[in-house]
Design a protein around this motif. Sequence first.
Motif, PDB file in Angstrom:
ATOM      1  N   GLY A 185       3.778  -0.055  -7.548  1.00  0.00           N
ATOM      2  CA  GLY A 185       3.417   0.561  -6.284  1.00  0.00           C
ATOM      3  C   GLY A 185       2.405  -0.311  -5.559  1.00  0.00           C
ATOM      4  O   GLY A 185       1.481  -0.842  -6.173  1.00  0.00           O
ATOM      5  N   ILE A 186       2.583  -0.458  -4.251  1.00  0.00           N
ATOM      6  CA  ILE A 186       1.615  -1.161  -3.414  1.00  0.00           C
ATOM      7  C   ILE A 186       1.091  -0.178  -2.375  1.00  0.00           C
ATOM      8  O   ILE A 186       1.867   0.399  -1.608  1.00  0.00           O
ATOM      9  N   LEU A 187      -0.220   0.017  -2.375  1.00  0.00           N
ATOM     10  CA  LEU A 187      -0.883   0.849  -1.376  1.00  0.00           C
ATOM     11  C   LEU A 187      -1.641  -0.085  -0.449  1.00  0.00           C
ATOM     12  O   LEU A 187      -2.579  -0.758  -0.858  1.00  0.00           O
ATOM     13  N   ASP A 188      -1.253  -0.127   0.821  1.00  0.00           N
ATOM     14  CA  ASP A 188      -1.888  -0.994   1.806  1.00  0.00           C
ATOM     15  C   ASP A 188      -2.752  -0.137   2.721  1.00  0.00           C
ATOM     16  O   ASP A 188      -2.237   0.706   3.462  1.00  0.00           O
ATOM     17  N   ILE A 189      -4.078  -0.350   2.658  1.00  0.00           N
ATOM     18  CA  ILE A 189      -4.995   0.443   3.476  1.00  0.00           C
ATOM     19  C   ILE A 189      -5.858  -0.458   4.366  1.00  0.00           C
ATOM     20  O   ILE A 189      -7.028  -0.194   4.606  1.00  0.00           O
ATOM     21  N   ASP A 190      -5.244  -1.503   4.862  1.00  0.00           N
ATOM     22  CA  ASP A 190      -5.846  -2.341   5.887  1.00  0.00           C
ATOM     23  C   ASP A 190      -5.591  -1.700   7.246  1.00  0.00           C
ATOM     24  O   ASP A 190      -4.630  -0.936   7.413  1.00  0.00           O
TER      25      ASP A 190
END
Length: 334
Positions: A185-190
């Motif tokens: 899983g990749i969580l991107d919070i940029d």
Amino acid sequence: MRCFYDPGQLAHAPARELHNGAFVPYAEKPARAAAIAATLGTTELPQDRGEVPIRAVHDAGYIDFLKTAPARWAEAGRPGDVMGYIWPTVRKRALKLDRIDALAGQYSIDASTPLTAQTWDASYRSVQCALAATHAVLAGERAAFALSRPPGHHAGADYLGGYCYLNHVAVAAQAARDAGVKRVGILDIDYHHGNGTQDIFWARGDVVFASIHADPATDFPFYWGHADEIGEGDGEGATLNLPLPRGTAINAFRRAQERALAAIAASGAEFLLVSFGADTFVGDPISAFALETGDYAVLGRDIAAAGLPTAIVMEGGYAIDALGANVASFLSGF
């Protein structure tokens, strides 16, 4: 938490970028990484794992371009840093082009991401940090942090853009898969959508990508990150985009992150990579969310509570005076 950093990243220092019609000082400054490293205090140099993990994600022609473009630019008599000025957006097709001007457009999406003679080496070192954090977690660490700079999530398999040249989190995700992790899983919070990461895994179901970001109707990268983009083929449903309006503060951001984490959990992901951008900060000069320094600890705790082995990879964040504190706050949540 183990933190990986290579000071060689600081050598990448373009002079200018094209922004809103004017040439302005480059925003992605070496001082960003230096400020974070100074706040962290103790960091480790990453092991050099070579180019094989990079080539598992990035196109060979593109890698050659990154390595050779500055010298070819100079040989062509061009001043300053490498920067494209024409892009093949209509009927793009495979062509064998040799002129550096053509290649600069072929392998980029914007004029805000110049190449210098030090860019390849700095980006290579940044990838090694992401790989080191990933392998530390695979070896049993609960979480680890990669101070990767320049950032990576806007870089596609064969293009640069958004200050990004190599996609560190994508290389790390592929490395985790190659190490035997069945689903990542990749969580991107940029603040900005990770278009390169989305593109790389668009048609794959083994890497789930969930991104929380400024609505691309109003913010870079404009052409990716809309809510109806869900992947295709084997990857249909493995992409989740949660665009938010300018001015978003912690409560709305936290609700979106809960949705993203729930989707990653439902996918059966066994390993989590976080593309962490601190440009969601209220004082960031090129962004427009309203998170405060203390909010990052809350977000970090929420992610840690998901219970997945987690490697955190640094992305954006341009309020340099507050950047170290914001990163430290986020990591404190773990």
